[in-house]
Design a protein around this motif. Structure first.
Motif, PDB file in Angstrom:
ATOM      1  N   ALA A  45      -3.312   0.835  -0.137  1.00 46.76           N
ATOM      2  CA  ALA A  45      -3.495   2.218  -0.578  1.00 46.76           C
ATOM      3  C   ALA A  45      -4.266   2.992   0.479  1.00 46.76           C
ATOM      4  O   ALA A  45      -3.891   4.103   0.856  1.00 46.76           O
ATOM      5  CB  ALA A  45      -4.228   2.267  -1.907  1.00 46.76           C
ATOM      6  N   LYS A  46      -5.360   2.380   0.943  1.00 55.10           N
ATOM      7  CA  LYS A  46      -6.186   3.037   1.939  1.00 55.10           C
ATOM      8  C   LYS A  46      -7.012   1.993   2.657  1.00 55.10           C
ATOM      9  O   LYS A  46      -7.606   1.129   2.025  1.00 55.10           O
ATOM     10  CB  LYS A  46      -7.108   4.060   1.275  1.00 55.10           C
ATOM     11  CG  LYS A  46      -7.965   4.837   2.248  1.00 55.10           C
ATOM     12  CD  LYS A  46      -8.825   5.855   1.535  1.00 55.10           C
ATOM     13  CE  LYS A  46      -9.658   6.625   2.538  1.00 55.10           C
ATOM     14  NZ  LYS A  46     -10.584   7.531   1.902  1.00 55.10           N
ATOM     15  N   ILE A  47      -7.016   2.058   3.967  1.00 52.52           N
ATOM     16  CA  ILE A  47      -7.913   1.216   4.744  1.00 52.52           C
ATOM     17  C   ILE A  47      -9.187   2.027   4.903  1.00 52.52           C
ATOM     18  O   ILE A  47      -9.216   3.047   5.576  1.00 52.52           O
ATOM     19  CB  ILE A  47      -7.290   0.811   6.084  1.00 52.52           C
ATOM     20  CG1 ILE A  47      -6.045  -0.036   5.810  1.00 52.52           C
ATOM     21  CG2 ILE A  47      -8.302   0.047   6.930  1.00 52.52           C
ATOM     22  CD1 ILE A  47      -5.298  -0.502   7.014  1.00 52.52           C
ATOM     23  N   GLU A  48     -10.221   1.583   4.200  1.00 53.84           N
ATOM     24  CA  GLU A  48     -11.460   2.345   4.097  1.00 53.84           C
ATOM     25  C   GLU A  48     -12.272   2.339   5.384  1.00 53.84           C
ATOM     26  O   GLU A  48     -12.933   3.316   5.708  1.00 53.84           O
ATOM     27  CB  GLU A  48     -12.327   1.786   2.962  1.00 53.84           C
ATOM     28  CG  GLU A  48     -11.630   1.708   1.620  1.00 53.84           C
ATOM     29  CD  GLU A  48     -11.468   3.060   0.967  1.00 53.84           C
ATOM     30  OE1 GLU A  48     -12.141   4.006   1.356  1.00 53.84           O
ATOM     31  OE2 GLU A  48     -10.639   3.147   0.046  1.00 53.84           O
ATOM     32  N   MET A  61     -10.257  -2.610   2.572  1.00 48.62           N
ATOM     33  CA  MET A  61      -9.108  -1.825   2.111  1.00 48.62           C
ATOM     34  C   MET A  61      -8.922  -1.926   0.613  1.00 48.62           C
ATOM     35  O   MET A  61      -9.399  -2.864  -0.021  1.00 48.62           O
ATOM     36  CB  MET A  61      -7.839  -2.279   2.821  1.00 48.62           C
ATOM     37  CG  MET A  61      -7.247  -3.543   2.276  1.00 48.62           C
ATOM     38  SD  MET A  61      -5.606  -3.837   2.902  1.00 48.62           S
ATOM     39  CE  MET A  61      -5.977  -5.100   4.067  1.00 48.62           C
ATOM     40  N   SER A  62      -8.235  -0.939   0.075  1.00 52.49           N
ATOM     41  CA  SER A  62      -7.806  -0.980  -1.324  1.00 52.49           C
ATOM     42  C   SER A  62      -6.281  -1.056  -1.326  1.00 52.49           C
ATOM     43  O   SER A  62      -5.636  -0.654  -0.362  1.00 52.49           O
ATOM     44  CB  SER A  62      -8.301   0.251  -2.079  1.00 52.49           C
ATOM     45  OG  SER A  62      -7.859   1.421  -1.446  1.00 52.49           O
ATOM     46  N   VAL A  63      -5.711  -1.599  -2.401  1.00 49.12           N
ATOM     47  CA  VAL A  63      -4.268  -1.800  -2.463  1.00 49.12           C
ATOM     48  C   VAL A  63      -3.677  -1.178  -3.726  1.00 49.12           C
ATOM     49  O   VAL A  63      -4.364  -1.008  -4.729  1.00 49.12           O
ATOM     50  CB  VAL A  63      -3.902  -3.305  -2.409  1.00 49.12           C
ATOM     51  CG1 VAL A  63      -4.301  -3.921  -1.096  1.00 49.12           C
ATOM     52  CG2 VAL A  63      -4.492  -4.072  -3.561  1.00 49.12           C
ATOM     53  N   ASP A  64      -2.393  -0.841  -3.643  1.00 48.18           N
ATOM     54  CA  ASP A  64      -1.608  -0.426  -4.809  1.00 48.18           C
ATOM     55  C   ASP A  64      -0.795  -1.638  -5.252  1.00 48.18           C
ATOM     56  O   ASP A  64      -0.041  -2.209  -4.462  1.00 48.18           O
ATOM     57  CB  ASP A  64      -0.657   0.718  -4.464  1.00 48.18           C
ATOM     58  CG  ASP A  64      -1.374   2.027  -4.193  1.00 48.18           C
ATOM     59  OD1 ASP A  64      -2.529   2.166  -4.621  1.00 48.18           O
ATOM     60  OD2 ASP A  64      -0.767   2.905  -3.540  1.00 48.18           O
ATOM     61  N   GLN A 114      -0.476  -2.894 -13.300  1.00 48.12           N
ATOM     62  CA  GLN A 114      -0.325  -1.681 -12.490  1.00 48.12           C
ATOM     63  C   GLN A 114      -1.708  -1.170 -12.126  1.00 48.12           C
ATOM     64  O   GLN A 114      -2.481  -0.801 -13.002  1.00 48.12           O
ATOM     65  CB  GLN A 114       0.439  -0.607 -13.253  1.00 48.12           C
ATOM     66  CG  GLN A 114       1.890  -0.931 -13.472  1.00 48.12           C
ATOM     67  CD  GLN A 114       2.609   0.172 -14.227  1.00 48.12           C
ATOM     68  OE1 GLN A 114       2.125   0.655 -15.240  1.00 48.12           O
ATOM     69  NE2 GLN A 114       3.751   0.572 -13.715  1.00 48.12           N
ATOM     70  N   HIS A 115      -2.006  -1.178 -10.833  1.00 48.16           N
ATOM     71  CA  HIS A 115      -3.276  -0.668 -10.345  1.00 48.16           C
ATOM     72  C   HIS A 115      -3.009   0.224  -9.138  1.00 48.16           C
ATOM     73  O   HIS A 115      -2.305  -0.171  -8.220  1.00 48.16           O
ATOM     74  CB  HIS A 115      -4.223  -1.798  -9.915  1.00 48.16           C
ATOM     75  CG  HIS A 115      -4.735  -2.616 -11.045  1.00 48.16           C
ATOM     76  ND1 HIS A 115      -5.603  -2.121 -11.990  1.00 48.16           N
ATOM     77  CD2 HIS A 115      -4.517  -3.908 -11.386  1.00 48.16           C
ATOM     78  CE1 HIS A 115      -5.885  -3.068 -12.859  1.00 48.16           C
ATOM     79  NE2 HIS A 115      -5.240  -4.159 -12.515  1.00 48.16           N
ATOM     80  N   VAL A 116      -3.586   1.393  -9.150  1.00 51.83           N
ATOM     81  CA  VAL A 116      -3.506   2.305  -8.018  1.00 51.83           C
ATOM     82  C   VAL A 116      -4.857   2.295  -7.328  1.00 51.83           C
ATOM     83  O   VAL A 116      -5.894   2.429  -7.979  1.00 51.83           O
ATOM     84  CB  VAL A 116      -3.129   3.733  -8.474  1.00 51.83           C
ATOM     85  CG1 VAL A 116      -3.123   4.691  -7.303  1.00 51.83           C
ATOM     86  CG2 VAL A 116      -1.776   3.712  -9.169  1.00 51.83           C
ATOM     87  N   SER A 117      -4.843   2.107  -6.029  1.00 55.65           N
ATOM     88  CA  SER A 117      -6.061   2.081  -5.219  1.00 55.65           C
ATOM     89  C   SER A 117      -7.059   1.054  -5.750  1.00 55.65           C
ATOM     90  O   SER A 117      -8.213   1.346  -5.996  1.00 55.65           O
ATOM     91  CB  SER A 117      -6.688   3.474  -5.149  1.00 55.65           C
ATOM     92  OG  SER A 117      -7.632   3.519  -4.120  1.00 55.65           O
ATOM     93  N   LEU A 118      -6.567  -0.161  -5.921  1.00 55.57           N
ATOM     94  CA  LEU A 118      -7.365  -1.267  -6.437  1.00 55.57           C
ATOM     95  C   LEU A 118      -8.319  -1.751  -5.355  1.00 55.57           C
ATOM     96  O   LEU A 118      -7.889  -2.242  -4.317  1.00 55.57           O
ATOM     97  CB  LEU A 118      -6.429  -2.402  -6.858  1.00 55.57           C
ATOM     98  CG  LEU A 118      -7.033  -3.675  -7.392  1.00 55.57           C
ATOM     99  CD1 LEU A 118      -7.677  -3.410  -8.742  1.00 55.57           C
ATOM    100  CD2 LEU A 118      -5.970  -4.741  -7.518  1.00 55.57           C
TER     101      LEU A 118
END
Length: 192
Positions: A45-48, A61-64, A114-118
């Motif tokens: 989702a995003k590499i922090e 990072m967080s993942v979808d 289902q997880h967004v920006s986990l």
């Protein structure tokens, strides 16, 4: 002739042999009859952050995650142990793997995840000891261990590739510390 103990021993041996045969046939139906087709997708989702630390590079990072594992459940499934893992290769360590997230699913009704920006479950990050994380390609793998009521534990997984860490170091913006302000007219250390 035969004492009661011999007859009891024969009866228990026969009963345990029949029970073992029934357990083997029962667990075989899971492999021969039940076919699962889970629908799984995971992506970053995003590499922090990608930063240089004292002992190597690190990233967070967080993942979808979208995984419908309901078809994995059968009458013989007790629970699923689900995990998301990141893996990459560097010149110093050819295999680098880190578990980002885990969960235990005990009910078929809760098997659609289902997880967004986990975010990662733990405080540690992805790290490379040889400062080679920048620009490195990585894979994300969703794996699930099927724990049956009767039979052997087995694992299935799906891997997704084509992801890459950023080529430059960066840190997430840190909010500044809030300065504690004293109310006007208050004397420091006074009891109010």
């Amino acid at each position: 002739m035969h004492s009661i103990w011999h007859r009891l021993n024969s009866l228990l041996t026969y009963g345990s042999t029949v029970l073992l045969a029934v357990c083997i046939l029962t667990s075989a139906t899971d492999f021969l009859v039940h076919k699962s087709n889970p629908v799984v997708s995971v992506k970053p989702a995003k590499i922090e952050a990608v930063s240089r630390g004292p002992e190597g590079d690190w990233a967070w990072m967080s993942v979808d995650l979208d995984a419908d594992l309901s078809s994995v459940f059968s009458w013989n499934t007790k629970q699923l142990f689900v995990s998301v893992m990141a893996s990459f290769s560097t010149p110093k360590n050819h295999i680098n793997e880190a578990v980002i997230w885990t969960d235990i699913i005990t009910d078929k009704a809760k098997a659609h995840i289902q997880h967004v920006s986990l975010p990662p479950q733990w405080a540690y990050t992805l790290s490379a000891q040889d400062y080679a994380l920048r620009g490195t390609p990585f894979n994300l793998t969703v794996s699930w261990d099927v724990m049956p009521i009767v039979g052997a534990l087995y694992m299935q997984q799906r891997s997704f590739s084509g992801f890459q860490f950023p080529s430059e170091y960066f840190k997430p913006p840190r909010p500044g510390r809030l300065k504690q302000q004293k109310p006007p007219g208050q004397i420091p250390g006074a009891i109010v």
